[in-house]
Design an enzyme around this catalytic site. Structure first.
Site, mmCIF file in Angstrom:
data_model
loop_
_atom_site.group_PDB
_atom_site.id
_atom_site.type_symbol
_atom_site.label_atom_id
_atom_site.label_comp_id
_atom_site.label_asym_id
_atom_site.label_seq_id
_atom_site.Cartn_x
_atom_site.Cartn_y
_atom_site.Cartn_z
ATOM 1 N N LYS A 1 -42.418 19.686 27.806
ATOM 2 C CA LYS A 1 -43.249 20.711 28.447
ATOM 3 C C LYS A 1 -44.152 21.426 27.450
ATOM 4 O O LYS A 1 -45.120 22.072 27.845
ATOM 5 C CB LYS A 1 -42.386 21.728 29.191
ATOM 6 C CG LYS A 1 -41.532 22.620 28.321
ATOM 7 C CD LYS A 1 -40.679 23.558 29.169
ATOM 8 C CE LYS A 1 -39.811 24.484 28.331
ATOM 9 N NZ LYS A 1 -40.584 25.418 27.506
ATOM 10 N N ASP A 2 -43.860 21.309 26.139
ATOM 11 C CA ASP A 2 -44.675 21.967 25.118
ATOM 12 C C ASP A 2 -45.837 21.107 24.638
ATOM 13 O O ASP A 2 -46.647 21.569 23.827
ATOM 14 C CB ASP A 2 -43.810 22.330 23.898
ATOM 15 C CG ASP A 2 -42.783 23.404 24.212
ATOM 16 O OD1 ASP A 2 -43.036 24.212 25.136
ATOM 17 O OD2 ASP A 2 -41.730 23.434 23.557
ATOM 18 N N CYS B 1 -49.544 24.762 29.734
ATOM 19 C CA CYS B 1 -48.482 25.754 29.927
ATOM 20 C C CYS B 1 -49.034 27.178 29.934
ATOM 21 O O CYS B 1 -48.307 28.129 30.220
ATOM 22 C CB CYS B 1 -47.393 25.606 28.867
ATOM 23 S SG CYS B 1 -47.841 26.175 27.221
ATOM 24 N N ARG C 1 -46.651 30.941 34.417
ATOM 25 C CA ARG C 1 -46.128 30.341 35.648
ATOM 26 C C ARG C 1 -44.922 31.125 36.156
ATOM 27 O O ARG C 1 -44.827 31.468 37.346
ATOM 28 C CB ARG C 1 -45.761 28.881 35.361
ATOM 29 C CG ARG C 1 -45.339 28.074 36.587
ATOM 30 C CD ARG C 1 -43.833 27.938 36.713
ATOM 31 N NE ARG C 1 -43.211 27.482 35.501
ATOM 32 C CZ ARG C 1 -41.907 27.519 35.280
ATOM 33 N NH1 ARG C 1 -41.097 28.015 36.192
ATOM 34 N NH2 ARG C 1 -41.393 27.103 34.136
ATOM 35 N N ARG C 2 -43.994 31.466 35.254
ATOM 36 C CA ARG C 2 -42.824 32.239 35.665
ATOM 37 C C ARG C 2 -43.205 33.657 36.102
ATOM 38 O O ARG C 2 -42.625 34.197 37.048
ATOM 39 C CB ARG C 2 -41.811 32.293 34.519
ATOM 40 C CG ARG C 2 -41.104 30.962 34.272
ATOM 41 C CD ARG C 2 -40.292 30.994 33.005
ATOM 42 N NE ARG C 2 -39.512 29.768 32.843
ATOM 43 C CZ ARG C 2 -39.027 29.337 31.678
ATOM 44 N NH1 ARG C 2 -39.239 30.055 30.573
ATOM 45 N NH2 ARG C 2 -38.325 28.230 31.619
ATOM 46 N N ARG D 1 -40.602 36.811 23.641
ATOM 47 C CA ARG D 1 -40.536 35.728 22.663
ATOM 48 C C ARG D 1 -39.178 35.808 21.976
ATOM 49 O O ARG D 1 -38.384 36.686 22.228
ATOM 50 C CB ARG D 1 -41.650 35.877 21.609
ATOM 51 C CG ARG D 1 -43.057 35.633 22.111
ATOM 52 C CD ARG D 1 -43.328 34.180 22.456
ATOM 53 N NE ARG D 1 -42.936 33.251 21.410
ATOM 54 C CZ ARG D 1 -43.698 32.922 20.355
ATOM 55 N NH1 ARG D 1 -44.877 33.487 20.216
ATOM 56 N NH2 ARG D 1 -43.275 32.057 19.458
ATOM 57 N N ARG E 1 -33.064 36.867 23.188
ATOM 58 C CA ARG E 1 -33.544 37.198 24.532
ATOM 59 C C ARG E 1 -32.387 37.671 25.413
ATOM 60 O O ARG E 1 -32.512 38.661 26.140
ATOM 61 C CB ARG E 1 -34.209 35.976 25.170
ATOM 62 C CG ARG E 1 -35.459 35.493 24.455
ATOM 63 C CD ARG E 1 -36.114 34.362 25.207
ATOM 64 N NE ARG E 1 -37.159 33.707 24.416
ATOM 65 C CZ ARG E 1 -38.109 32.942 24.913
ATOM 66 N NH1 ARG E 1 -38.158 32.736 26.207
ATOM 67 N NH2 ARG E 1 -39.007 32.385 24.137
#
Length: 340
Positions: free
Chosen positions: A84-85, A245, A132-133, A150, A156
């Site tokens: 995805k990156d 992304c 997107r999130r 980040r 996190r």
């Protein structure tokens, strides 16, 4: 088993805990199929040193550039990326030689007490750096506050434990690979209503097209045909609408028997609008144990041609979905700007 001659195989990887874990899994699998030891070569990327928002750093490619430069300088023999990156445009001279079996592609909401996203108190603070999130959270709960996030998985999660954030959104695959020790409660989001990033949960094993043919053959043995087909569809959707992304796009493809099922959504930055396409179509691909889909530029003869035909079919499916999304106004929603 292909036995390679010479020195240990050098696998380039980022230094993050998740990247090292993913790369170690691939390294052990490659050792089994090649008969050679594999050593990890740690590489620092801009995404690891620059703490700015990923959408402002450029999104796709921010983690891949330094790794590819090291590969091009022959400082390593192959790379492992979170698919995805990676930008959808493959640079000249590089080839994704394998997409191993995909892990869980879903997103997960993590909270201290297990309260579902729909039931969080008004004004709760949700941490994520993904446009997107962000759009998906706000589409469900426009009254929530978004905090750009980040850092590694542990840091996190600790911000929720400490009460700084009410919830965070992470990828299920990363949590499964790292298995962090945390009291937080997970809520898996359903892919039908919450499609995730193209390629989420999948890895890309990349090397040079003109590299050692035996190494290319060994890497290709790690490829999972259904995974490659599905992620090729997803990335073709992104490429077709010229998104990455940094854009609020969710797309997921899955294989079920002889059919592929695809759901793609393009969101307004604040979740105020969504354009969706759903497709179900018969397909015919190699299954695990019967072979793999070879990347373009590898192999020869009928088997290689069959692999390319299958990849072309996957791209055609993704391109068709992208075209229909654009016809319905998706280009107006895809933006490089962030709502934060």
């Amino acid at each position: 088993m292909t036995v390679l001659s010479g020195e240990p195989i050098r696998l380039g990887t980022r230094r993050s805990a998740l990247a090292m874990t993913q790369s170690s899994h691939v390294a052990r699998a490659l050792e089994q199929v090649s008969g050679r030891p594999v050593e990890l070569v740690e590489i620092v990327s801009e995404g690891d040193t620059n703490r700015g928002s990923l959408s402002q750093l450029g999104g796709t490619g921010v983690f891949a550039t330094s790794l590819r430069e090291s590969l091009k300088r022959r400082e390593c023999d192959l790379l492992v990326h979170s698919l995805k990156d990676l930008p959808t445009a493959q640079p000249e001279g590089f080839v994704i030689a394998a997409n191993p079996l995909r892990a869980d592609p879903r997103d997960v909401i993590l909270t201290a007490d297990g309260t579902p996203l729909e039931n969080l108190p008004e004004g709760s603070v949700v941490g994520t750096g993904s446009p997107r999130r962000i759009a998906q959270v706000l589409r469900v709960r426009p009254d929530l506050e978004i905090h750009d996030l980040r850092g590694n998985v542990d840091s996190r999660m600790q911000r929720v434990v400490d009460g700084e954030l009410t919830a965070i959104v992470l990828a299920a695959a990363g949590l499964a690979r790292l298995r962090p020790d945390s009291p937080l409660v997970y809520e898996n989001r359903d892919l039908d209503g919450w499609p995730t990033a193209a390629g989420q949960g999948a890895l890309a094993v990349e090397t040079l097209e003109d590299g050692d043919p035996d190494l290319l053959a060994a890497i290709a043995m790690l490829d999972d045909a259904p995974t490659r087909f599905a992620v090729t569809v997803e990335r073709a959707v992104l490429a077709g609408i010229e998104a990455g992304c940094h854009a609020p796009v969710g797309v997921h493809a899955r294989l079920d028997g002889g059919r592929v099922h695809v759901r793609a959504s393009v969101y307004g930055l604040a979740g105020e609008r969504a354009i969706e396409e759903v497709l179900s179509e018969d397909v015919s691909i190699d299954t695990p144990g019967e072979g793999y889909i070879r990347p373009q530029g590898s192999g020869n003869g009928a088997d290689a041609a069959d692999g390319v035909d299958q990849i072309d079919h996957a791209r055609d499916i993704g391109n068709g979905i992208a075209r229909r999304l654009l016809e319905r106004g998706a280009a107006d929603l895809v933006s490089r700007e962030s709502p934060l």
